[in-house]
Design a protein around this motif. Structure first.
Motif, mmCIF file in Angstrom:
data_model
loop_
_atom_site.group_PDB
_atom_site.id
_atom_site.type_symbol
_atom_site.label_atom_id
_atom_site.label_comp_id
_atom_site.label_asym_id
_atom_site.label_seq_id
_atom_site.Cartn_x
_atom_site.Cartn_y
_atom_site.Cartn_z
ATOM 1 N N ASN A 40 41.447 40.427 39.369
ATOM 2 C CA ASN A 40 40.143 40.794 38.811
ATOM 3 C C ASN A 40 38.993 40.344 39.699
ATOM 4 O OD1 ASN A 40 40.637 42.318 36.608
ATOM 5 N ND2 ASN A 40 40.429 40.676 35.106
ATOM 6 N N ARG A 41 39.212 39.275 40.447
ATOM 7 C CA ARG A 41 38.109 38.732 41.252
ATOM 8 C C ARG A 41 37.920 39.479 42.571
ATOM 9 N NH1 ARG A 41 35.845 34.348 39.166
ATOM 10 N NH2 ARG A 41 36.998 33.172 37.583
ATOM 11 N N LEU A 42 38.897 40.282 42.952
ATOM 12 C CA LEU A 42 38.764 40.991 44.222
ATOM 13 C C LEU A 42 37.672 42.054 44.164
ATOM 14 C CD1 LEU A 42 42.496 41.391 45.270
ATOM 15 C CD2 LEU A 42 40.785 39.810 46.167
ATOM 16 N N LEU A 43 37.442 42.645 42.987
ATOM 17 C CA LEU A 43 36.371 43.634 42.870
ATOM 18 C C LEU A 43 34.995 43.010 43.094
ATOM 19 C CD1 LEU A 43 35.122 46.342 42.229
ATOM 20 C CD2 LEU A 43 35.477 45.883 39.793
ATOM 21 N N PRO A 44 34.581 41.968 42.331
ATOM 22 C CA PRO A 44 33.257 41.372 42.606
ATOM 23 C C PRO A 44 33.184 40.723 43.985
ATOM 24 C CG PRO A 44 34.478 40.052 41.014
ATOM 25 C CD PRO A 44 35.234 41.328 41.180
ATOM 26 N N LEU A 45 34.304 40.143 44.437
ATOM 27 C CA LEU A 45 34.291 39.523 45.764
ATOM 28 C C LEU A 45 34.058 40.567 46.848
ATOM 29 C CD1 LEU A 45 34.774 37.078 47.630
ATOM 30 C CD2 LEU A 45 37.206 37.661 47.591
ATOM 31 N N GLY A 46 34.795 41.687 46.793
ATOM 32 C CA GLY A 46 34.664 42.705 47.826
ATOM 33 C C GLY A 46 33.292 43.333 47.854
ATOM 34 N N ILE A 47 32.762 43.723 46.686
ATOM 35 C CA ILE A 47 31.457 44.391 46.639
ATOM 36 C C ILE A 47 30.332 43.439 47.014
ATOM 37 C CG2 ILE A 47 29.863 45.674 45.179
ATOM 38 C CD1 ILE A 47 32.378 47.204 45.914
#
Length: 652
Positions: A301-308
């Motif tokens: 789940n954290r890869l989305l906010p981290l990537g953007i």
């Protein structure tokens, strides 16, 4: 059937025994009333089939109440009737929903609380935005197909943490689970979106409950698909995503190669921006959880906010390098540095704070970054910074896409194909434009820098320029001399005709063409008669004049595909392709003999020479080039021994 279709709770009963009693009463009263209406039952002494009038009235009242209750249930939640002929069916008109703020409700409790569900048709869509609530969806459906049919329920938003389907029917409760925090191998059906299978027998009625929870935007738009139709639809969706990520990979790889060659900072920042943004998009459309991190669970789940968020930070750094803000707009560059630092802190925070807060922070950082960079581009356009126009267009495309996605995530605009995929569409256009802008901007900056350097160093480098000019002149002269030497290596220096080297090279190619076309190749060897007398009487200068004149006549006489060469002394070669019969060459040689015999002017007088001509032929296979030349030489000498001035065809 009515009780099964609309739920036991809709009739005000709670257990199966009560349901059976009510259903039996309903059936008995309905049949009795039907018989009465048809006049098939006798009425005697105020009794109907041996029952008291008071009982009959009570039965009618019970029937009316049950029918009114059922009608109310139908009005609140229409039953979805599937006949096997439909394609995709949007489920919102048939769905009711219930919020579970604590997330403590179980399926047994939810079945008892169907009266608290609200029809989803009251809402614009099923996007509940960022919420901690668990959502329950309820759906009644009945199959009117004449055979067993397979269906799939697809939740159209991939970034849902946990979704469960409870299918209630005569065979009990069947449960399926999906969601991007669930290990991919544990999902009921392997797909990037939450998908559930449903098999319906003819006439089967089922009530479905869907329980969903997500730290991200809780978007529960769903469709019911025939199994075969969903496979085709799904394949097309995967193809579109493959094209998108293929384009990202190509752009990133191309600019990485440019960075390896040019060592320009803006190129590597662009590559990092594409990579981090790609991670975010992989997370939001479910491909990452399917292929790259299938077992990461809640950490995924954290890869989305981290990537953007990381992409937003790198986007600001890229803008500084791309637009050269430190040199052209120092004050603006300072503001960009501050925002880049804040975006970097927000990126770090996405790893530490609650996932839902991280996703909200991502939306805010991404939206603000897009606005900041768009304003930066506009300011740079006003100051005529190279590449600023295409930079504005690129970030405007991303801003529109990011804004649509953020507004949809906060449930401010409805969910649709455009709003769900807005970020991908906008980012594809943005990255393509930036890649084009990198090349254009880099070239223009280089030209401007070179011009500025030349103007600043013009006086100090004047002597060096003169030296460079001389070196360039010598280099050019050397190149010309090399070109002349190369030409002389293939030319006779006196006549300008091809020499032996050129003849040998041309003859090999001519043999290949002759063999391929199935024609003949003629080699005409010409030896001048009386040339030695002219040399002895008039001198070598006159002899050279005669050779040059004869060479010119041969060159003028030859066809475009023929080659005229000088072997040395007074011997010449005419190599003729495209010959169909030997007689044709014999006639050509006679005409050539006449042309050679014309007088050659030497100062106040003129001289004439004759020629002995020998001709040999090849079909491109035999004889080979050396033998072909030898045979023509033998034919020419045969002519000389016979009295000179004539033509002889070689004959073995």
């Amino acid at each position: 059937m009515l009780l099964q279709a609309y739920g036991y709770e809709a009739l005000g009963v709670r257990d199966k025994f009560s349901v059976a009693v009510v259903f039996a009463c309903l059936s008995a009263r309905a049949s009795t009333l039907g018989a009465l209406a048809m006049g098939s039952l006798p009425v005697r002494c105020g009794r109907l089939t041996g029952r008291r009038p008071a009982g009959r009235v009570a039965g009618i009242l019970l029937l009316v109440c049950l029918l009114l209750t059922s009608a109310r249930a139908v009005a609140e939640q229409p039953v979805l009737i599937v006949d096997g002929a439909q394609s995709a069916i949007a489920l919102q008109p048939y769905i009711s929903y219930l919020r579970d703020p604590t997330g403590s409700l179980q399926i047994e409790q939810v079945v008892q609380q169907t009266g608290q569900f609200r029809p989803a048709s009251e809402r614009r869509d099923l996007n509940f935005g960022y919420t901690h609530d668990h959502l329950w969806l309820s759906l009644d459906l009945v199959s009117t197909a004449d055979q067993l049919s397979d269906w799939l329920i697809e939740m159209r938003y991939a970034s849902l943490d946990r979704v469960s389907l409870y299918s209630v029917g005569a065979d009990g409760i069947k449960v399926q689970h999906s969601g991007d925090t669930l290990a991919y191998g544990e999902r009921s059906i392997g797909h990037r979106n939450p998908v559930f299978a449903l098999r319906l027998a003819p006439g089967e009625q089922r009530r479905l409950f869907i329980r969903a929870h997500s730290a991200g935007s809780l978007t529960l738009d769903s469709r019911l698909w025939p199994a075969a139709g969903f496979q085709q639809y799904s394949q097309k969706g995967y193809v579109l995503l493959a094209l998108y990520f293929g384009a990202l990979l190509a752009l990133g790889s191309y600019n990485l190669l440019l960075f390896a060659v040019l060592r320009e900072r803006s190129f590597i920042l662009y590559v990092c921006f594409v990579a981090s943004f790609g991670v975010g998009v992989l997370a939001i459309n479910g491909l990452g959880a399917q292929y790259l991190w299938p077992n990461l669970g809640t950490l995924g789940n954290r890869l989305l906010p981290l990537g953007i968020s990381l992409a937003a930070t790198l986007g600001v750094l890229f803008a500084q390098a791309f637009l050269c803000t430190a040199r052209r707009t120092p004050r603006l560059d300072r503001y960009l540095r501050v925002w880049a630092g804040l975006a970097a802190l927000a990126t770090l925070a996405t790893l530490l704070i609650e996932v839902q807060l991280a996703l909200q922070l991502m939306s805010i950082v991404g939206l603000v970054s897009a606005v900041v960079l768009l304003l930066t581009g506009v300011i740079c356009v006003a100051r005529r910074v190279p590449g600023a126009r295409i930079f504005v267009l690129a970030w405007l495309a991303l801003l529109i896409g990011g804004s649509l996605l953020a507004l949809r995530n906060f449930a401010l605009i409805p969910s649709s194909f455009i709003t769900i995929n807005a970020m991908q569409i906008g980012s594809a256009m943005e990255m393509l434009l930036l890649s084009l802008g990198l090349a254009a901007r880099f070239n223009k900056l280089k030209r401007l820098q070179e011009e500025a350097q030349k103007q600043a160093l013009a006086a100090a480098l004047q002597q060096e320029k003169v030296l460079e000019q001389r070196v360039a002149e010598r280099t050019e002269a050397l190149a010309e001399a090399n070109a002349r030497l190369a030409a002389q290596a293939m030319q006779d220096p006196l006549t300008g005709l091809a020499n032996r080297t050129a003849l040998a090279s041309h003859m090999q190619q001519a043999m290949l063409r002759t063999r391929r076309r199935g024609e003949l190749l003629a080699l005409v060897l010409i030896d001048l008669d009386g040339f030695k007398d002219i040399n002895d009487e008039w001198g070598h200068a006159a002899g050279d004049r005669v050779l040059i004149e004869i060479a010119g006549r041969l060159q003028a006489f030859a066809r475009g595909s023929d080659l005229v060469a000088r072997l040395g002394g007074d011997e010449f070669i005419l190599l003729s392709e495209g010959i169909h019969n030997r007689q044709e060459v014999l006639v050509l040689a006679e005409r050539l003999l006449q042309a050679i015999s014309l007088p050659v002017a030497l100062k106040d007088e003129s001289v004439s020479v004759g020629a002995s001509i020998g001709i040999s032929f090849s079909d491109g296979i035999a004889p080979d080039s050396e033998t072909l030349l030898r045979q023509a030489d033998q034919a020419m000498y045969q002519r000389k021994r016979s009295g000179k001035q004539g033509v002889v065809l070689y004959a073995s």
